[in-house]
Design an enzyme around this catalytic site. Sequence first.
Site, mmCIF file in Angstrom:
data_model
loop_
_atom_site.group_PDB
_atom_site.id
_atom_site.type_symbol
_atom_site.label_atom_id
_atom_site.label_comp_id
_atom_site.label_asym_id
_atom_site.label_seq_id
_atom_site.Cartn_x
_atom_site.Cartn_y
_atom_site.Cartn_z
ATOM 1 N N LYS A 24 21.708 21.143 43.296
ATOM 2 C CA LYS A 24 22.502 19.933 43.044
ATOM 3 C C LYS A 24 21.836 19.074 41.967
ATOM 4 O O LYS A 24 22.502 18.549 41.082
ATOM 5 C CB LYS A 24 22.685 19.140 44.347
ATOM 6 C CG LYS A 24 23.661 19.817 45.305
ATOM 7 C CD LYS A 24 23.662 19.220 46.702
ATOM 8 C CE LYS A 24 24.565 20.067 47.598
ATOM 9 N NZ LYS A 24 24.584 19.617 49.000
ATOM 10 N N GLN B 193 21.629 15.400 52.639
ATOM 11 C CA GLN B 193 21.732 16.840 52.882
ATOM 12 C C GLN B 193 21.703 17.130 54.380
ATOM 13 O O GLN B 193 20.801 16.691 55.083
ATOM 14 C CB GLN B 193 20.578 17.568 52.158
ATOM 15 C CG GLN B 193 20.643 19.071 52.237
ATOM 16 C CD GLN B 193 21.878 19.655 51.530
ATOM 17 O OE1 GLN B 193 22.232 19.232 50.435
ATOM 18 N NE2 GLN B 193 22.539 20.593 52.166
ATOM 19 N N ASP C 102 30.519 13.203 49.342
ATOM 20 C CA ASP C 102 30.904 14.402 50.091
ATOM 21 C C ASP C 102 32.289 14.255 50.726
ATOM 22 O O ASP C 102 32.860 15.245 51.181
ATOM 23 C CB ASP C 102 29.879 14.690 51.194
ATOM 24 C CG ASP C 102 28.761 15.604 50.718
ATOM 25 O OD1 ASP C 102 29.041 16.462 49.862
ATOM 26 O OD2 ASP C 102 27.631 15.462 51.204
#
Length: 280
Positions: free
Chosen positions: A51, A95, A118
């Site tokens: 990422k 995460q 997200d």
Amino acid sequence: MIIDGKKTAADVRAELKMQTAAFEAQYGKKVGLAVVLVGEDPASQVYVRNKIKGCEEAGIRSFAHYLPADAAQNEVEDLVSALAEDENVHGILVQLPLPEHLDEARILARIPAEKDVDGFSAENIGRLALKEEGTVACTPLGVMELLKRYAIDVKGKRAVVVGRSNIVGRPMALLLLNADATVTVCHSRTRDLKNECLQADILVAAIGKPKFITADMVKEGAVVIDVGINRVDGKLVGDVDYEAVAPKASYITPVPGGVGPMTIAMLLKNAVSCAKRAVR
Ligand code: NDP
């Protein structure tokens, strides 16, 4: 036809690079994405590294925060709250999974909806359900982007989504519904799954079971999207029995190289969208 997710993701990233440069020229700062990793889970470390690399390539400034596996609940919450206040941070990603002792929901609740890259928050899922503007989970968004770029018309088609998780199946079904497909959502309690799948013009597999969708479950000419990522004998395998299903499908995504590369591309796209909304 094989849907090339790797190439499509590269195209998306190249477009984003131009958009981030234009953003920087106009607002005097880069699009910023904060990534929080707690602990040393090897898979999570790889995801976070990819990422951050993706950010660099797309001209996004990344803010990486690594906390030890035994970080306290308030330590993680305070960090996320500080990032929520930081004007240089347009998107925040924590995460997952977090170490067992941490309360995931309370930590994610510290991410304001407008920085939730997200698209996992109740507000963003609600917005999707209401067909309002918001951030949509990266993987299903990546599937829609593939369909769009391969000019696969969704409107009026029968779409069957196998899987109903909050991060893939559910938002996938909502996106397809919002795009005017007639949507069926299947799961582990579905009766006669084969017959449901056989109705699909567009079949999305998000199950987490290697080669679960076999050729006898797929209609001739169907579009087959394989979200699954399973490791079998050290190799990545999808949820679809690719070799057997591909000859029947009009379009199919391979694993690897299909949906997977799109997920990070959509994360970067979401970060850029969050930044643009922040200055609007
Ligand atoms: P989950 O385990 O959260 O959900 C799996 C879903 O499949 C559940 O809804 C479950 O039903 C359903 N299911 C399980 N067994 C069956 C069965 N026998 N028949 C019908 N349905 C079944 O997984 P995720 O949604 O998080 O992920 C799905 C797959 O996608 C995984 O392989 C994952 O690795 C991959 N993935 C890939 C990403 C990418 O970037 N390409 C990103 C995220 C995930 P029920 O709800 O009833 O339990």
